[in-house]
Design a protein around this motif. Structure first.
Motif, PDB file in Angstrom:
ATOM      1  N   UNK A 206       0.888  -1.180   0.193  1.00 11.08           N
ATOM      2  CA  UNK A 206      -0.110   0.180  -0.072  1.00 11.08           C
ATOM      3  C   UNK A 206       1.128   1.312  -0.007  1.00 11.08           C
ATOM      4  N   UNK A 207       1.867   1.347   0.761  1.00 11.00           N
ATOM      5  CA  UNK A 207       2.913   2.306   0.806  1.00 11.00           C
ATOM      6  C   UNK A 207       3.388   2.830  -0.763  1.00 11.00           C
ATOM      7  N   UNK A 208       3.914   1.742  -1.219  1.00 12.67           N
ATOM      8  CA  UNK A 208       4.499   1.699  -2.643  1.00 12.67           C
ATOM      9  C   UNK A 208       3.331   2.144  -3.915  1.00 12.67           C
ATOM     10  N   UNK A 212       5.391   5.906  -2.138  1.00 15.88           N
ATOM     11  CA  UNK A 212       6.439   5.815  -1.223  1.00 15.88           C
ATOM     12  C   UNK A 212       7.541   4.847  -1.894  1.00 15.88           C
ATOM     13  N   UNK A 213       8.875   5.468  -1.635  1.00 12.44           N
ATOM     14  CA  UNK A 213      10.032   4.705  -2.284  1.00 12.44           C
ATOM     15  C   UNK A 213       9.902   3.487  -1.592  1.00 12.44           C
ATOM     16  N   UNK A 217      15.831  -0.102  -5.191  1.00 11.44           N
ATOM     17  CA  UNK A 217      16.659  -1.227  -5.652  1.00 11.44           C
ATOM     18  C   UNK A 217      18.063  -0.813  -5.532  1.00 11.44           C
ATOM     19  N   UNK A 218      18.367   0.349  -5.554  1.00 15.78           N
ATOM     20  CA  UNK A 218      20.068   0.662  -5.676  1.00 15.78           C
ATOM     21  C   UNK A 218      20.394   0.871  -4.240  1.00 15.78           C
ATOM     22  N   UNK A 219      19.346   0.608  -3.140  1.00 12.93           N
ATOM     23  CA  UNK A 219      19.883   0.869  -1.805  1.00 12.93           C
ATOM     24  C   UNK A 219      20.367   2.182  -1.371  1.00 12.93           C
ATOM     25  N   UNK A 220      20.005   3.108  -2.137  1.00 19.70           N
ATOM     26  CA  UNK A 220      20.477   4.401  -1.796  1.00 19.70           C
ATOM     27  C   UNK A 220      19.481   5.288  -0.881  1.00 19.70           C
ATOM     28  N   UNK A 221      17.973   4.913  -1.133  1.00 19.42           N
ATOM     29  CA  UNK A 221      17.143   5.614  -0.468  1.00 19.42           C
ATOM     30  C   UNK A 221      16.075   4.637   0.387  1.00 19.42           C
ATOM     31  N   UNK A 227       4.929  10.208   5.496  1.00 16.03           N
ATOM     32  CA  UNK A 227       3.610  10.352   5.648  1.00 16.03           C
ATOM     33  C   UNK A 227       3.204   9.489   4.697  1.00 16.03           C
ATOM     34  N   UNK A 228       3.696   9.428   3.291  1.00 16.60           N
ATOM     35  CA  UNK A 228       3.183   8.626   2.443  1.00 16.60           C
ATOM     36  C   UNK A 228       3.393   7.202   2.659  1.00 16.60           C
ATOM     37  N   UNK A 229       4.259   6.948   3.444  1.00 19.61           N
ATOM     38  CA  UNK A 229       4.410   5.499   3.879  1.00 19.61           C
ATOM     39  C   UNK A 229       3.724   5.058   5.206  1.00 19.61           C
TER      40      UNK A 229
END
Length: 426
Positions: A206-208, A212-213, A217-221, A227-229
């Motif tokens: 639901x968050x995605x 929400x990120x 996949x590059x593990x940087x964020x 709030x979005x998540x």
């Protein structure tokens, strides 16, 4: 005397070579043995045995020897013990949370160099694997496993309850809430939505969907506490508080209560359909299935679950090539469809989805159609070292929120900080 000794030595060498030459040639003609560990039982065991026998009978260069380790937990224990002793098999079934750990420990070999035409990996086969599957087994320096037993989240629908309040099957979470209100107005005590006790997959989905990120996949964020998540977490909490949703609770799994008519809807694994049907039939409930709802104005998205197959670094070059050939055989259209039909999982490739075998199966089993449709937009959870610990912690955090009324933002911030710690992200 010296010349005589040399002549005898030469004769002995000649006899030695001629005597053992046929044996050496025979030994070289023996197929390369590929040891394969798994934790499958029942119908899954029967089906993997059928596929192993099919591969072994299709060629004479390799022979796969399957070795059942009992169950998934015992399988992982066996891998860890054998990793220490240096006595690993050629290949094994892997869970998506174990794969990054084994890679980090140097136990798994990247497969890229072995995905060749010679080993059965045509461009058509490689391109035909659904992209969402590959993101879960691909790291920055290569492919470390192949998807095998995969499922999606599926919505089970009690059509009788929907008909009673003249409601359509919800396609959004707002419509799920409206269904709950309609059931209340009709004086019905059943909840609109049933959820498992473990809801971290629903929350991430639901968050995605909400933009929400979560984890890139590059593990940087990492975005788990924004709030979005967190909005979906509060939404589920409110549904439960208002009596429009429930979790399985002491029942263990929601498939049981749903099969007894306890809720109008239930979100669970598509592979769990076989566990739902007996109760539905016993209780005379008219059930259908549907794609999972979307949160707010987001796009369709479902998360894949299940396991993969990996090859260990300790395997020889010949064994790695043989394992790659076996993996190619498993993912051929007819074979991945056959595996899906026999186990309740889904085809891994477009060829499997399009095969007459799968399409005939869907025609005879329309309850599987929604899960099959979700393959187009399914995504893997992001693999990273430490994900097993995070899974346990987020389940505890969500339990605190849903049961103990803990603060949503604070609990999710703790999870975000934990993930950032594992990834080294500020």
């Amino acid at each position: 005397m010296k010349k005589f000794k040399l002549a005898v030595a030469a004769l002995a060498a000649s006899v030695s070579v001629s005597a053992f030459a046929p044996f050496t040639a025979q030994a070289q003609e023996e197929p390369v043995e590929i040891t394969f560990w798994h934790g499958m039982n029942g119908p899954h065991q029967d089906m993997i045995t059928e596929l192993v026998e099919g591969f072994n009978g299709s060629q004479d260069q390799y022979v796969v020897v399957e070795q059942n380790q009992g169950d998934y937990s015992t399988l992982q224990q066996s891998i860890m013990a054998s990793g220490v002793s240096g006595d690993l098999p050629t290949m094994s079934q892997l869970t998506n949370s174990n794969t990054p750990d084994y890679r980090d420990q140097g136990l798994l070999t990247p497969l890229d160099a072995y995905l060749t035409e010679e080993n059965g990996w045509t461009d058509e086969l490689k391109d035909g694997i659904f992209e969402g599957f590959m993101s879960g087994v691909t790291y920055d320096d290569g492919i470390y496993a192949m998807p095998f037993s995969k499922s999606v989240r599926l919505m089970f629908v009690n059509q009788d309850l929907l008909d009673e309040v003249e409601a359509e099957i919800p396609t959004t979470w707002a419509e799920v809430q409206a269904l709950g209100e309609a059931l209340d107005e009709a004086g019905l005590e059943e909840e609109a939505m049933g959820l498992e006790n473990s809801i971290s997959m629903e929350v991430e989905t639901m968050a995605r969907q909400n933009g929400a990120t979560w984890i890139s996949y590059d593990l940087t964020e990492v975005e788990i506490a924004s709030e979005t998540a967190t909005e979906p977490v509060q939404f589920i909490k409110d549904l439960i508080t208002n009596g429009h949703a429930r979790q399985a609770g002491e029942d263990g799994f929601m498939s049981g209560p749903f099969s007894q008519g306890a809720s109008a809807l239930y979100i669970g694994s598509s592979a769990g359909l076989a566990h739902v049907l007996p109760g539905i039939e016993e209780n005379g409930i008219n059930m259908t299935t549907a794609e999972i709802p979307v949160f707010n104005d987001g796009e369709n998205l479902t998360l894949f679950a299940g396991n993969d197959l990996g090859v260990f670094e300790s395997a020889s070059e010949e064994e790695r090539a043989g394992a790659a050939a076996f993996l190619a055989y498993l993912l051929e259209g007819e074979n991945t469809a056959k595996w899906a039909i026999g186990t309740g999982y889904l085809p891994i490739t477009q060829a499997g989805l399009d095969s007459d075998l799968w399409q005939d199966y869907l025609a005879e089993n329309p309850l599987v159609e929604a899960a099959s449709a979700e393959l187009d937009y399914g995504q893997s959870q992001v693999p990273y070292v430490g994900s097993s610990e995070v899974f346990s912690e987020i389940e505890l955090a969500l339990e605190n929120i849903m049961i103990n009324d803990a603060d949503v933002q604070a609990e999710m911030q703790g999870i975000e900080d934990l993930v950032k710690g594992h990834l080294g992200v500020e």
